[in-house]
Design a protein around this motif. Structure first.
Motif, short mmCIF file in Angstrom:
data_model
loop_
_atom_site.label_atom_id
_atom_site.label_comp_id
_atom_site.label_asym_id
_atom_site.label_seq_id
_atom_site.Cartn_x
_atom_site.Cartn_y
_atom_site.Cartn_z
N GLU A 72 36.48 45.20 42.06
CA GLU A 72 36.12 44.61 42.41
C GLU A 72 34.59 45.01 43.30
OE1 GLU A 72 35.30 41.61 40.45
OE2 GLU A 72 36.88 42.27 39.14
N LEU A 75 32.38 46.90 40.88
CA LEU A 75 30.89 46.46 40.87
C LEU A 75 30.02 45.80 41.33
CD1 LEU A 75 33.06 44.02 38.32
CD2 LEU A 75 32.08 45.32 37.86
N LYS A 76 30.72 45.32 42.99
CA LYS A 76 29.49 45.55 44.06
C LYS A 76 28.87 46.19 44.34
CE LYS A 76 29.26 43.97 48.36
NZ LYS A 76 29.74 43.40 49.67
N THR A 79 26.45 47.59 41.06
CA THR A 79 25.11 46.09 40.56
C THR A 79 24.22 47.09 41.06
OG1 THR A 79 27.38 45.01 40.76
CG2 THR A 79 24.68 43.75 40.98
N GLY A 80 23.34 46.43 39.88
CA GLY A 80 21.39 46.49 40.87
C GLY A 80 20.99 48.16 41.27
N CYS A 81 21.76 49.49 40.61
CA CYS A 81 21.55 50.88 40.87
C CYS A 81 21.11 50.87 39.54
CB CYS A 81 22.84 51.55 41.03
SG CYS A 81 23.29 50.48 42.64
N ALA A 117 32.59 50.45 36.14
CA ALA A 117 32.05 49.45 36.58
C ALA A 117 30.44 49.66 36.77
CB ALA A 117 32.26 49.15 38.43
N SER A 118 30.02 51.53 36.19
CA SER A 118 28.71 51.95 36.74
C SER A 118 28.06 50.84 34.57
CB SER A 118 28.38 53.26 36.53
OG SER A 118 29.18 53.89 37.85
N LYS A 120 28.98 48.66 33.59
CA LYS A 120 28.78 47.09 33.74
C LYS A 120 27.33 47.58 33.61
CE LYS A 120 33.26 45.46 32.07
NZ LYS A 120 34.08 44.48 33.03
N ALA A 121 26.93 47.74 34.70
CA ALA A 121 25.85 47.49 35.52
C ALA A 121 24.46 48.69 34.87
CB ALA A 121 25.57 48.44 37.10
#
Length: 333
Positions: A72, A75-76, A79-81, A117-118, A120-121
Motif C-alpha cells: 500500500e 501504491l501511494k 501514484t501520479g509519478c 505499483a508503478s 498500476k500508476a
C-alpha cells in the motif's frame, strides 16, 4: 556534462525509492537541480536523514517514510509519478549470506511491490538498480550483459530475480523498465561505518585513523570501481529513454577499468598523502576470502555507450580525488 543541456525534467514527478541512501540521494540532488519534482520513499533502515536534509525545505521535494515491503505504501508513492528510479535494496553479499530471509523480503518482494505499483500508476519509465553480482560464477572478462553464470550469494540471486520479473512484466503487462547493473559504486556520502560498509570507505577510514586496511584474500581480487556521478548520468539517460533498443534492456554501468585491491589501497594512500604523510608507511593486512565474493569484475560498457548514450565522465583516480577530499572534510567536521 551540463545536465540541463540534455534533460528536461521540469514539472515531472519522479519517485526515487531508497532516496535517503548513498546512490538515491545523489540522484535526487541532481533531479532537483533540473527542476524536477521528486518524491523520496525510504524506511531509513540503511538510508540516513542527513543525506536528504539539504532537500527537506525544497518545495519540489516530498518525503514518504515507508517500506517497499508494504504494498500500500508503494501504491501511494507511485501514484501520479511520471518516472520511477528504484534504488531501495538491502545491499552487501555478506549480509545476504547471514540473513537471506530479510534480503529476499526487501530485494525480491519489495521489488515486486514497487514494479507492480508503478505499473498500476502507469509510470512512463521504471528504472531499477541491478547489480554486477548477477554475473556470478562466470569467469569471462569483460562482463557482457547477455552472458552470466550462476549466482554466488542470496543477494545476487535476488538481483537476478528482479531482472526476470522486469522481463515478465514487459511480456505480460507491456510495462517498460530498464535495469542498470552497477559495478562497485563509490563517492561522497557512502556509509563509512558498520560491518557492511563498502571497501573504499572502509579502507579510507582505516588509513585516516592510521590503521592498516584489511584486505579479504591476497589482494589480487579486482573490481571495476564506478564513481557516483557516472551512475547518476546512467539513471538520467534511462529515465528519459524512449527507443525500443533501450527500453526493457539491461546495461552495465561502470568505467571498463580493472583495479586490484592492493592497487586500490596504493591509490588511496597516494591521494591521502596530500593531507597526511603518516599514511605512507601503512601496509595492508590480509585476511580470509569472503564467501560469495567474485574474484574479478570488469565491465564491457559498449552496449551502454551505443544504445543508452552512457559516457562515464569520471575515471577511478578522478573519482577518488573528490571522494577522499569529501571524507577528509566530513570526518574532521
Amino acid at each position: 556534462m551540463i545536465y540541463s543541456d540534455f534533460f528536461n525534467f521540469k514539472d515531472k514527478l519522479i519517485l526515487v525509492t531508497g532516496g535517503a541512501g548513498f546512490i538515491g540521494s545523489h540522484i535526487i540532488e541532481t533531479l532537483l537541480k533540473l527542476d524536477a519534482r521528486v518524491r523520496c520513499l525510504d524506511n531509513f533502515s540503511t538510508g540516513k536523514h542527513k543525506n536528504i536534509e539539504a532537500f527537506i525545505d525544497n518545495p519540489l521535494f516530498e518525503l514518504i517514510e515507508g517500506d517497499i515491503r508494504d504494498y500500500e505504501i508503494c501504491l501511494k508513492a507511485a501514484t501520479g509519478c511520471d518516472f520511477v528510479s528504484h534504488q531501495a535494496a538491502l545491499g552487501s553479499v555478506p549480509r545476504s549470506i547471514e540473513n537471506p530471509i530479510l534480503t529476499h523480503a526487501v530485494n525480491s518482494t519489495g521489488f515486486l511491490n514497487i514494479i507492480d505499483a508503478s505499473r498500476k500508476a502507469k509510470v512512463k519509465n521504471f528504472v531499477y538498480a541491478a547489480s554486477s553480482s548477477t554475473y556470478g560464477s562466470s569467469k569471462a572478462l569483460p562482463k557482457i550483459e547477455s552472458e552470466f553464470g550462476e549466482p554466488l550469494s542470496p543477494y545476487a540471486l535476488t538481483k537476478l530475480g528482479n531482472e526476470k520479473y522486469a522481463a515478465v512484466y514487459k511480456r505480460t503487462y507491456d510495462f517498460n523498465s530498464i535495469g542498470l547493473r552497477y559495478f562497485n559504486v563509490f563517492g561522497p556520502r557512502q556509509d563509512i561505518n558498520g560491518s557492511y560498509a563498502a571497501v573504499i570507505p572502509k579502507f579510507l577510514q582505516a588509513l585516516i585513523n592510521h590503521q592498516p586496511p584489511v584486505i579479504n584474500g591476497d589482494g589480487s581480487f579486482s573490481r571495476d570501481y564506478t564513481y557516483i556521478d557516472n551512475v547518476v548520468q546512467a539513471n538520467l539517460l534511462a529515465l528519459t529513454a524512449t527507443s525500443d533498443c533501450v527500453l526493457n534492456e539491461i546495461f552495465n554501468v561502470a568505467c571498463a577499468a580493472q583495479t586490484s585491491l592492493v592497487e586500490l589501497v596504493n591509490l588511496l594512500k597516494h591521494r591521502l598523502l596530500i593531507h597526511d604523510t603518516k599514511v605512507q608507511n601503512l601496509q595492508p593486512v590480509f585476511g580470509p576470502e569472503r564467501a560469495g565474493d567474485v574474484p574479478h569484475s570488469l565491465a564491457s560498457i559498449t552496449k551502454a555507450r551505443n544504445f543508452l548514450g552512457y559516457n562515464p565522465e569520471f575515471n577511478l583516480a578522478e573519482g577518488l580525488n573528490v571522494t577522499v577530499d569529501w571524507y577528509i572534510k566530513n570526518l574532521k567536521s
